[in-house]
Scaffold this motif. Structure first.
Motif, PDB file in Angstrom:
ATOM      1  N   THR A   1      25.354  -9.351 115.960  1.00  0.00           N
ATOM      2  CA  THR A   1      24.054  -9.126 115.322  1.00  0.00           C
ATOM      3  C   THR A   1      23.131 -10.320 115.591  1.00  0.00           C
ATOM      4  O   THR A   1      23.553 -11.470 115.417  1.00  0.00           O
ATOM      5  CB  THR A   1      24.223  -8.963 113.800  1.00  0.00           C
TER       6      THR A   1
ATOM      7  N   HIS B   1      20.853 -13.425 115.237  1.00  0.00           N
ATOM      8  CA  HIS B   1      20.850 -14.367 114.116  1.00  0.00           C
ATOM      9  C   HIS B   1      20.431 -15.746 114.593  1.00  0.00           C
ATOM     10  O   HIS B   1      20.408 -16.028 115.787  1.00  0.00           O
ATOM     11  CB  HIS B   1      22.262 -14.466 113.516  1.00  0.00           C
TER      12      HIS B   1
ATOM     13  N   ASP C   1      14.420 -16.221 105.643  1.00  0.00           N
ATOM     14  CA  ASP C   1      14.109 -15.323 104.527  1.00  0.00           C
ATOM     15  C   ASP C   1      12.784 -14.609 104.764  1.00  0.00           C
ATOM     16  O   ASP C   1      12.661 -13.393 104.550  1.00  0.00           O
ATOM     17  CB  ASP C   1      14.035 -16.111 103.218  1.00  0.00           C
TER      18      ASP C   1
ATOM     19  N   GLN D   1      15.751 -12.595 108.816  1.00  0.00           N
ATOM     20  CA  GLN D   1      16.742 -12.881 109.850  1.00  0.00           C
ATOM     21  C   GLN D   1      17.963 -13.590 109.255  1.00  0.00           C
ATOM     22  O   GLN D   1      17.812 -14.514 108.453  1.00  0.00           O
ATOM     23  CB  GLN D   1      16.128 -13.751 110.948  1.00  0.00           C
ATOM     24  N   PRO D   2      19.177 -13.193 109.643  1.00  0.00           N
ATOM     25  CA  PRO D   2      20.377 -13.862 109.156  1.00  0.00           C
ATOM     26  C   PRO D   2      20.629 -15.186 109.881  1.00  0.00           C
ATOM     27  O   PRO D   2      19.964 -15.509 110.871  1.00  0.00           O
ATOM     28  CB  PRO D   2      21.486 -12.846 109.456  1.00  0.00           C
TER      29      PRO D   2
ATOM     30  N   TYR E   1      24.033 -18.120 110.885  1.00  0.00           N
ATOM     31  CA  TYR E   1      25.490 -18.207 111.078  1.00  0.00           C
ATOM     32  C   TYR E   1      25.871 -19.631 111.450  1.00  0.00           C
ATOM     33  O   TYR E   1      25.112 -20.341 112.128  1.00  0.00           O
ATOM     34  CB  TYR E   1      25.904 -17.246 112.188  1.00  0.00           C
TER      35      TYR E   1
ATOM     36  N   TRP F   1      28.388 -16.697 107.228  1.00  0.00           N
ATOM     37  CA  TRP F   1      27.233 -15.853 107.510  1.00  0.00           C
ATOM     38  C   TRP F   1      26.276 -15.883 106.329  1.00  0.00           C
ATOM     39  O   TRP F   1      26.698 -15.905 105.174  1.00  0.00           O
ATOM     40  CB  TRP F   1      27.697 -14.423 107.771  1.00  0.00           C
ATOM     41  N   ARG F   2      24.992 -15.853 106.624  1.00  0.00           N
ATOM     42  CA  ARG F   2      23.983 -15.844 105.560  1.00  0.00           C
ATOM     43  C   ARG F   2      22.996 -14.707 105.821  1.00  0.00           C
ATOM     44  O   ARG F   2      22.266 -14.721 106.821  1.00  0.00           O
ATOM     45  CB  ARG F   2      23.223 -17.165 105.507  1.00  0.00           C
ATOM     46  N   ASP F   3      22.985 -13.734 104.939  1.00  0.00           N
ATOM     47  CA  ASP F   3      21.962 -12.699 104.991  1.00  0.00           C
ATOM     48  C   ASP F   3      20.659 -13.277 104.448  1.00  0.00           C
ATOM     49  O   ASP F   3      20.671 -14.133 103.554  1.00  0.00           O
ATOM     50  CB  ASP F   3      22.370 -11.488 104.155  1.00  0.00           C
TER      51      ASP F   3
END
Length: 233
Positions: free
Chosen positions: A132, A134, A164, A168-169, A171, A207-209
């Protein structure tokens, strides 16, 4: 261990590193990574800090063409307090040609045994790297004398606030278990383990959403600063 220091009275800001600061960034990150388990596994003990600094000079050379590049926390007079390497979506992996061209330089950093281990680290990380799109944080470090003063949070908070805002995430892989709570406070979560061969250390992919409400990093910005650091690349 370095004695605690105080934040500069004039404060500091977050900006992109200048090309002329490459050596200073490398030296700062070498000090931050001096006791990093993965670095210790790859680089011979003899003159390890110098070897790590040489590694980060090379890492910056590969990093600078990428979106995000090298960011620093710095005072107005140029004192560096922390540095972070970021790669934008789709830009985290160097081309095969770039890796081949850099191989002789990395051999000079790691030596033959260390180069084999560095290859194992890279392969293990690549196997689980998310597909994905990121933002990727391969390495971050702050001045060890400023632990607990929020420098690391401020350094990462700028990019995470952008994540934010743009949805976008992000990693990273943490190479030190003690840093996991710091990253968790910034919204990252552990997604597994990367166990290196031959009894090598463990890395924790995180991982950070994006935070739909925005501002998670800014809210946590003063919570903690330390020699938080990601693993090698």
């Amino acid at each position: 261990m370095s004695a605690p220091s105080a934040l500069p009275s004039a404060g500091y800001g977050i900006r992109f590193a200048r090309p002329a600061e490459s050596g200073a960034v490398a030296a700062l990150l070498a000090r931050a990574f001096a006791d990093d388990p993965v670095m210790a596994w790859m680089i011979p003990a003899t003159d390890r800090e110098r070897g790590i600094a040489r590694y980060f000079r090379l890492a910056q050379r590969q990093q600078r063409p990428r979106a995000g590049a090298v960011r620093v926390a710095a005072t107005a007079d140029g004192r560096l307090l922390g540095a972070a390497l970021w790669s934008g979506p789709g830009a985290w992996k160097p081309s095969a040609a770039a890796e081949l061209a850099a191989l002789p330089r990395y051999a000079g950093v790691f030596g033959l045994r260390g180069l084999q281990r560095a290859g194992e680290v890279q392969n293990a990380m690549h196997e689980v790297h998310p597909l994905t799109p990121h933002w990727y944080l391969p390495s971050v470090g702050t001045d060890q004398r400023l632990q607990g003063m929020g420098v690391g949070s401020a350094l990462l908070g700028q990019q995470l606030a952008d994540c934010d805002r743009l949805g976008q995430p992000a990693y990273l892989e943490s190479s030190n278990v003690t840093n996991i709570p710091f990253y968790e406070k910034l919204g990252f979560r552990i997604t597994g383990e990367i166990r290196l061969p031959e009894g090598g250390p463990t890395l924790w992919p995180m991982w950070r959403d994006p935070d739909p409400a925005g501002g998670r990093a800014r809210r946590q910005g003063a919570s903690r600063g330390s020699s938080e650091r990601g693993p090698t690349r």
